[in-house]
Write a protein that holds these residues in place. Structure first.
Motif, PDB file in Angstrom:
ATOM      1  N   UNK A 163      -5.001  16.566   1.019  1.00 36.50           N
ATOM      2  CA  UNK A 163      -5.657  15.268   0.600  1.00 36.50           C
ATOM      3  C   UNK A 163      -4.784  14.297   1.105  1.00 36.50           C
ATOM      4  N   UNK A 164      -5.633  13.240   1.630  1.00 33.99           N
ATOM      5  CA  UNK A 164      -4.567  12.201   2.088  1.00 33.99           C
ATOM      6  C   UNK A 164      -5.294  10.678   1.888  1.00 33.99           C
ATOM      7  N   UNK A 165      -4.459   9.933   1.268  1.00 35.45           N
ATOM      8  CA  UNK A 165      -4.926   8.496   0.968  1.00 35.45           C
ATOM      9  C   UNK A 165      -4.600   7.529   1.995  1.00 35.45           C
ATOM     10  N   UNK A 166      -5.364   6.846   2.326  1.00 36.53           N
ATOM     11  CA  UNK A 166      -5.051   5.602   3.135  1.00 36.53           C
ATOM     12  C   UNK A 166      -5.632   4.185   2.705  1.00 36.53           C
ATOM     13  N   UNK A 167      -4.698   3.113   2.735  1.00 39.95           N
ATOM     14  CA  UNK A 167      -5.088   1.971   2.059  1.00 39.95           C
ATOM     15  C   UNK A 167      -5.170   1.070   3.317  1.00 39.95           C
ATOM     16  N   UNK A 168      -6.151   0.548   3.631  1.00 42.04           N
ATOM     17  CA  UNK A 168      -6.291  -0.548   4.591  1.00 42.04           C
ATOM     18  C   UNK A 168      -6.204  -1.941   3.913  1.00 42.04           C
ATOM     19  N   UNK A 169      -4.977  -2.714   3.884  1.00 43.18           N
ATOM     20  CA  UNK A 169      -4.849  -3.747   2.827  1.00 43.18           C
ATOM     21  C   UNK A 169      -5.075  -5.024   3.626  1.00 43.18           C
TER      22      UNK A 169
ATOM     23  N   UNK B 112      -1.805  -1.145  -6.927  1.00 41.93           N
ATOM     24  CA  UNK B 112      -1.380  -1.096  -8.458  1.00 41.93           C
ATOM     25  C   UNK B 112      -1.791   0.320  -9.080  1.00 41.93           C
ATOM     26  N   UNK B 113      -3.316   0.585  -8.932  1.00 37.13           N
ATOM     27  CA  UNK B 113      -3.771   1.855  -9.429  1.00 37.13           C
ATOM     28  C   UNK B 113      -2.980   3.065  -8.879  1.00 37.13           C
ATOM     29  N   UNK B 114      -2.912   3.015  -7.485  1.00 40.39           N
ATOM     30  CA  UNK B 114      -2.373   4.427  -6.824  1.00 40.39           C
ATOM     31  C   UNK B 114      -0.743   4.186  -7.256  1.00 40.39           C
ATOM     32  N   UNK B 115       0.161   3.122  -7.319  1.00 40.08           N
ATOM     33  CA  UNK B 115       1.118   3.156  -7.908  1.00 40.08           C
ATOM     34  C   UNK B 115       1.481   3.795  -9.487  1.00 40.08           C
ATOM     35  N   UNK B 116       0.564   3.110 -10.103  1.00 41.88           N
ATOM     36  CA  UNK B 116       0.763   3.427 -11.702  1.00 41.88           C
ATOM     37  C   UNK B 116       0.358   4.857 -11.733  1.00 41.88           C
ATOM     38  N   UNK B 117      -0.396   5.709 -10.714  1.00 41.44           N
ATOM     39  CA  UNK B 117      -0.722   7.034 -11.093  1.00 41.44           C
ATOM     40  C   UNK B 117       0.188   7.894 -10.228  1.00 41.44           C
ATOM     41  N   UNK B 118       1.168   7.714  -9.608  1.00 46.42           N
ATOM     42  CA  UNK B 118       2.153   8.066  -8.744  1.00 46.42           C
ATOM     43  C   UNK B 118       1.446   8.718  -7.667  1.00 46.42           C
ATOM     44  N   UNK B 119       0.657   8.083  -6.871  1.00 48.11           N
ATOM     45  CA  UNK B 119      -0.372   8.792  -5.862  1.00 48.11           C
ATOM     46  C   UNK B 119       0.337   8.371  -4.600  1.00 48.11           C
ATOM     47  N   UNK B 120       0.927   9.268  -3.893  1.00 49.91           N
ATOM     48  CA  UNK B 120       1.246   9.083  -2.531  1.00 49.91           C
ATOM     49  C   UNK B 120       0.113   8.610  -1.444  1.00 49.91           C
TER      50      UNK B 120
END
Length: 89
Positions: free
Chosen positions: A1-7, A19-27
């Motif tokens: 599984x790969x998560x990409x954030x186009x910010x 913030x959500x990704x960091x709070x849930x310790x998601x790479x």
């Protein structure tokens, strides 16, 4: 599984996603962009404005979410990880 954030730097949705990704310790992989053409290529549709995009690649499919949607993130990321013991790459 790969998560990409186009910010998009000025977008509050992107900040909330991060913030959500960091709070849930998601790479995740962060791509900072102001290029609406790049965002439209990810969503594969015309966008009315620049908005941050979350792209989640599973072994069997790809999900793309425009803006911050906590329900999507809880259902399609956190629950998927728990249910399938998915590893983030």
């Amino acid at each position: 599984m790969k998560i990409e954030l186009y910010l998009v730097p000025e977008d509050i949705h992107g900040k909330a996603i991060k913030i959500f990704l960091q709070k849930n310790n998601l790479k995740f992989h962060e791509i900072i962009t102001n290029d609406i053409n790049e965002l439209e290529q990810v969503t594969r549709r015309k966008l009315p404005e620049k908005i941050s995009i979350l792209k989640v690649t599973y072994s069997h499919s790809i999900h793309v979410q425009e803006g911050f949607n906590e329900h999507f993130m809880n259902q399609n990321i956190l629950e998927h990880i728990k249910k399938y013991n998915a590893r983030l790459i």
